[in-house]
Motif scaffolding. Structure first.
Motif, PDB file in Angstrom:
ATOM      1  N   ALA A 237      37.911  34.008  21.694  1.00 30.52           N
ATOM      2  CA  ALA A 237      39.138  33.619  20.984  1.00 30.52           C
ATOM      3  C   ALA A 237      40.452  34.266  21.297  1.00 30.52           C
ATOM      4  O   ALA A 237      41.470  33.725  21.341  1.00 30.52           O
ATOM      5  CB  ALA A 237      39.082  34.180  19.547  1.00 30.52           C
ATOM      6  N   GLU A 238      40.317  35.081  22.542  1.00 27.23           N
ATOM      7  CA  GLU A 238      41.381  35.755  23.125  1.00 27.23           C
ATOM      8  C   GLU A 238      42.157  35.130  24.111  1.00 27.23           C
ATOM      9  O   GLU A 238      43.026  35.522  24.816  1.00 27.23           O
ATOM     10  CB  GLU A 238      40.927  37.037  23.586  1.00 27.23           C
ATOM     11  CG  GLU A 238      40.380  38.291  22.635  1.00 27.23           C
ATOM     12  CD  GLU A 238      39.882  39.478  23.139  1.00 27.23           C
ATOM     13  OE1 GLU A 238      39.734  39.522  24.240  1.00 27.23           O
ATOM     14  OE2 GLU A 238      39.584  40.323  22.345  1.00 27.23           O
ATOM     15  N   GLY A 239      41.301  33.925  24.617  1.00 29.67           N
ATOM     16  CA  GLY A 239      41.887  33.394  25.723  1.00 29.67           C
ATOM     17  C   GLY A 239      41.167  33.137  27.009  1.00 29.67           C
ATOM     18  O   GLY A 239      39.897  33.144  26.857  1.00 29.67           O
ATOM     19  N   LYS A 240      41.520  33.183  28.125  1.00 31.56           N
ATOM     20  CA  LYS A 240      40.733  32.677  29.276  1.00 31.56           C
ATOM     21  C   LYS A 240      40.279  34.162  29.783  1.00 31.56           C
ATOM     22  O   LYS A 240      40.759  35.240  29.572  1.00 31.56           O
ATOM     23  CB  LYS A 240      42.023  32.300  30.313  1.00 31.56           C
ATOM     24  CG  LYS A 240      41.175  31.597  31.527  1.00 31.56           C
ATOM     25  CD  LYS A 240      42.049  30.793  32.216  1.00 31.56           C
ATOM     26  CE  LYS A 240      41.271  29.920  33.299  1.00 31.56           C
ATOM     27  NZ  LYS A 240      42.445  29.273  34.080  1.00 31.56           N
ATOM     28  N   LYS A 241      39.086  34.244  30.311  1.00 34.10           N
ATOM     29  CA  LYS A 241      38.585  35.578  30.738  1.00 34.10           C
ATOM     30  C   LYS A 241      38.995  35.849  32.050  1.00 34.10           C
ATOM     31  O   LYS A 241      39.185  34.883  32.876  1.00 34.10           O
ATOM     32  CB  LYS A 241      36.876  35.085  30.990  1.00 34.10           C
ATOM     33  CG  LYS A 241      35.998  36.356  31.433  1.00 34.10           C
ATOM     34  CD  LYS A 241      34.726  35.810  31.660  1.00 34.10           C
ATOM     35  CE  LYS A 241      33.868  35.519  30.499  1.00 34.10           C
ATOM     36  NZ  LYS A 241      32.570  35.217  30.776  1.00 34.10           N
ATOM     37  N   PRO A 242      39.302  37.052  32.180  1.00 37.07           N
ATOM     38  CA  PRO A 242      39.827  37.503  33.816  1.00 37.07           C
ATOM     39  C   PRO A 242      38.983  36.879  34.841  1.00 37.07           C
ATOM     40  O   PRO A 242      37.645  36.985  34.816  1.00 37.07           O
ATOM     41  CB  PRO A 242      39.719  39.014  33.754  1.00 37.07           C
ATOM     42  CG  PRO A 242      39.615  39.278  32.043  1.00 37.07           C
ATOM     43  CD  PRO A 242      38.906  38.258  31.474  1.00 37.07           C
ATOM     44  N   ARG A 243      39.438  36.619  35.981  1.00 45.47           N
ATOM     45  CA  ARG A 243      38.926  36.111  37.095  1.00 45.47           C
ATOM     46  C   ARG A 243      38.187  37.155  37.882  1.00 45.47           C
ATOM     47  O   ARG A 243      38.494  38.269  38.013  1.00 45.47           O
ATOM     48  CB  ARG A 243      39.964  35.295  38.033  1.00 45.47           C
ATOM     49  CG  ARG A 243      39.348  34.593  39.337  1.00 45.47           C
ATOM     50  CD  ARG A 243      40.458  33.987  39.988  1.00 45.47           C
ATOM     51  NE  ARG A 243      41.098  32.630  39.085  1.00 45.47           N
ATOM     52  CZ  ARG A 243      42.039  31.845  39.575  1.00 45.47           C
ATOM     53  NH1 ARG A 243      42.572  32.344  41.002  1.00 45.47           N
ATOM     54  NH2 ARG A 243      42.454  30.993  38.798  1.00 45.47           N
TER      55      ARG A 243
ATOM     56  N   ALA B 135      38.969  44.691  35.392  1.00 41.09           N
ATOM     57  CA  ALA B 135      38.930  43.856  34.301  1.00 41.09           C
ATOM     58  C   ALA B 135      38.306  44.449  33.217  1.00 41.09           C
ATOM     59  O   ALA B 135      38.698  44.447  32.051  1.00 41.09           O
ATOM     60  CB  ALA B 135      38.169  42.619  34.597  1.00 41.09           C
ATOM     61  N   VAL B 136      37.151  45.323  33.361  1.00 42.39           N
ATOM     62  CA  VAL B 136      36.454  45.931  32.348  1.00 42.39           C
ATOM     63  C   VAL B 136      37.623  47.185  31.735  1.00 42.39           C
ATOM     64  O   VAL B 136      37.474  47.191  30.480  1.00 42.39           O
ATOM     65  CB  VAL B 136      35.151  46.795  32.861  1.00 42.39           C
ATOM     66  CG1 VAL B 136      34.505  47.562  31.740  1.00 42.39           C
ATOM     67  CG2 VAL B 136      34.246  45.585  33.276  1.00 42.39           C
ATOM     68  N   ASP B 137      38.176  47.735  32.760  1.00 39.09           N
ATOM     69  CA  ASP B 137      38.937  48.885  32.312  1.00 39.09           C
ATOM     70  C   ASP B 137      40.227  48.279  31.311  1.00 39.09           C
ATOM     71  O   ASP B 137      40.692  48.698  30.059  1.00 39.09           O
ATOM     72  CB  ASP B 137      39.670  49.638  33.572  1.00 39.09           C
ATOM     73  CG  ASP B 137      38.711  50.575  34.177  1.00 39.09           C
ATOM     74  OD1 ASP B 137      37.738  50.731  33.407  1.00 39.09           O
ATOM     75  OD2 ASP B 137      38.664  50.636  35.362  1.00 39.09           O
ATOM     76  N   GLY B 138      40.640  46.792  31.777  1.00 35.36           N
ATOM     77  CA  GLY B 138      41.721  46.493  30.891  1.00 35.36           C
ATOM     78  C   GLY B 138      41.239  46.076  29.521  1.00 35.36           C
ATOM     79  O   GLY B 138      41.902  46.115  28.499  1.00 35.36           O
ATOM     80  N   LYS B 139      40.066  45.496  29.358  1.00 41.15           N
ATOM     81  CA  LYS B 139      39.464  45.357  28.074  1.00 41.15           C
ATOM     82  C   LYS B 139      39.027  46.602  27.496  1.00 41.15           C
ATOM     83  O   LYS B 139      39.532  46.742  26.002  1.00 41.15           O
ATOM     84  CB  LYS B 139      37.781  44.517  28.274  1.00 41.15           C
ATOM     85  CG  LYS B 139      38.017  43.208  28.824  1.00 41.15           C
ATOM     86  CD  LYS B 139      38.861  42.216  27.841  1.00 41.15           C
ATOM     87  CE  LYS B 139      38.604  40.904  28.340  1.00 41.15           C
ATOM     88  NZ  LYS B 139      39.639  39.626  27.506  1.00 41.15           N
ATOM     89  N   LEU B 140      38.802  47.738  28.015  1.00 38.20           N
ATOM     90  CA  LEU B 140      38.617  48.772  27.212  1.00 38.20           C
ATOM     91  C   LEU B 140      40.048  49.549  26.504  1.00 38.20           C
ATOM     92  O   LEU B 140      39.880  50.053  25.548  1.00 38.20           O
ATOM     93  CB  LEU B 140      37.772  49.816  27.916  1.00 38.20           C
ATOM     94  CG  LEU B 140      36.268  49.516  28.327  1.00 38.20           C
ATOM     95  CD1 LEU B 140      35.849  50.639  29.225  1.00 38.20           C
ATOM     96  CD2 LEU B 140      35.352  49.554  27.141  1.00 38.20           C
ATOM     97  N   SER B 141      40.949  49.196  27.399  1.00 35.75           N
ATOM     98  CA  SER B 141      42.089  49.675  27.101  1.00 35.75           C
ATOM     99  C   SER B 141      42.784  49.008  25.947  1.00 35.75           C
ATOM    100  O   SER B 141      43.486  49.583  25.190  1.00 35.75           O
ATOM    101  CB  SER B 141      43.115  49.577  28.017  1.00 35.75           C
ATOM    102  OG  SER B 141      43.380  48.170  28.664  1.00 35.75           O
TER     103      SER B 141
END
Length: 477
Positions: A201-207, A248-254
């Motif tokens: 639902a958040e949009g596109k997954k990070p590449r 990408a994982v750090d961006g999600k955790l932030s």
């Protein structure tokens, strides 16, 4: 369902299956009679008290199941099934009668058993079994003419007995670690964590370029010959892909997303692998402190052994001591260490058990450092092997004694061989640090149970030969 017996029951009191007559000389019946169950139960019953939502399992069932698994090398499911199907194993585990209606426990409880029966607990249980067996041997030896062992050389300080020590590695069941395959596995785990954190639902997954990364990995592994340039390029590519995934994982955790405790531990392992591999890649080296060689078992370390065919093994390093054929686990660690530093502690533990120091210690050449030599000289212990440095002029070595010492020292190698071939130490399949340490300690305990069983078979053969000499002579003729 029958209730379990905490104490020792006789085979006559055991409710046997219809049409089956269990034998007293069965090895599991004899093995059950050589273990001091009551003493062990009084000491460690609190480890298996009832918990909310679970039915309490007695210690004899837990310890018996672990011994059966170490003896046969069964999986957790096979161990539970074999106990259900075999009346001898049920007698060994404390059943008052044969019952095949349902499994004795859920196979997943074997992990709980291994966690509760720590190496420290198994070490004390091993001492109880050895002490009980030695007391029985002393009673049997009262009617025999025992001669002194001329090889013990008791010193003037009252030292006696011989202790044989050595170290080995118990390899864990992991894939042979190669940098490219390790980075590829870490990358795949990082991608799975990213899939867990991403919400469609958040949009596109990070590449992540996972397809391209997989293609590069397969291109490298399918080559029959890997040059140094090709390997370095493959490592650099996998490091780039893994760095992108971790960002990408750090961006999600932030953003406030969270992972479970196990997933966070896996993420920390992946970060450490990336840092170690990046350091080795940038500095063009192949070594780093506390190097991780397995994503699923980050506690496993490379152990340099220098053996022919296996210069490096991956698993726990351990020291054992053998006294009068009885084996004890002295030290176990997943980090590499110098085994010579444990010799004095082993001698002190021997003195606590026996009340005196050993008269001789048979050990490898690595144990003969200056500290150990001075320690043994101070306490009247004779440490086998040549003196340090060059031989002195006119020095005459007792080659016959050296040869006897080397022949006696082979006993510890036989203990290692039997433990690795028959008792589960040859390939540790447990996945956790504490359960892997349990497997190693249990293999040592099973070694002593095998020694007791062999002594019983020898006594039985002697009795048969002495009771029917005429019949034996007729058969020979």
């Amino acid at each position: 369902m029958y209730r379990y017996s905490n104490g020792q029951i006789s085979l006559a009191d055991f409710k046997q299956p219809v049409g089956m007559n269990l034998k007293e000389n069965n090895r599991w019946v004899k093995k059950a009679q050589t273990i001091p169950w009551l003493e062990i139960e009084k000491r460690y019953a609190a480890l298996f008290t009832n918990r909310k939502g679970n039915v309490a399992k007695p210690l004899r069932l837990a310890l018996g199941a672990c011994i059966i698994q170490a003896e046969y090398g069964f999986s957790d499911e096979e161990t539970a099934l074999m106990i259900q199907e075999n009346p001898y194993l049920q007698y060994f585990c404390g059943y008052p009668g044969y019952d095949d209606e349902k499994l004795p426990f859920d196979p997943s409880l074997m992990v709980y058993f291994r966690k509760r029966l720590t190496p420290e607990v198994l070490g004390e249980i091993n001492e109880m079994i050895v002490r009980d067996a030695k007391e029985r041997q002393a009673k049997e030896a009262e009617s025999k003419d025992d001669s002194d062992d001329s090889d013990d050389h008791p010193g003037g300080s009252g030292n006696s007995d011989t202790m044989i020590v050595d170290a080995t590695c118990a390899p864990s069941n992991i894939r042979y670690p190669q940098d490219v395959s390790l980075l590829n596995e870490a990358r795949e785990n990082a991608e799975n964590l990213l899939d867990v954190l991403h919400d469609p639902a958040e949009g596109k997954k990070p590449r992540t370029y996972r397809k391209r990364a997989r293609k590069d990995y397969l291109k490298y592994t399918r080559c029959r010959k890997h040059t140094a340039k090709m390997t370095r390029k493959a490592i650099g590519n996998q490091l780039t892909y893994l760095r992108r995934d971790l960002d990408a994982v750090d961006g999600k955790l932030s953003l406030g997303k969270s992972l479970t405790t196990r997933q966070m531990e896996r993420l920390d392992t992946i970060r450490t692998i990336y840092e170690q591999q990046k350091y080795m890649y940038d500095n063009r080296t192949h070594s780093v402190p506390d190097r991780i060689v397995s994503v699923s078992q980050p506690f496993v370390r490379p152990i340099v052994r220098g053996k022919a065919g296996k210069p490096v093994e991956f698993g726990a390093k351990l020291d054992i001591s053998v006294v009068d054929g009885w084996t004890r686990l002295e030290c176990c660690s997943f980090d590499a260490y110098n085994e010579a530093g444990n010799l004095q502690e082993m001698a002190e533990r021997f003195r606590e058990r026996e009340g005196h120091y050993p008269s001789r210690i048979l050990a490898d050449k690595i144990y003969r450092n200056r500290e150990n030599l001075s320690y043994c000289k101070e306490h009247g212990i004779w440490l086998s092997g040549p003196a340090l440095g060059r031989p002195k002029k006119g020095e005459a070595r007792d080659k016959a004694q050296d040869y006897r010492d080397e022949c006696e020292r082979v006993e510890v190698e036989r203990r290692f061989s039997l433990a690795k071939r028959k008792c589960g130490m040859g390939l540790v399949t447990a996945k956790l640090r504490e359960t892997a340490a349990h497997v190693i300690a249990m293999s040592v305990l099973v070694l002593n149970l095998r020694k007791i069983q062999c002594a019983f078979l020898q006594l039985l053969a002697f009795l048969r030969a002495s009771l029917s000499p005429k019949q034996k002579w007729a058969i020979v003729q």
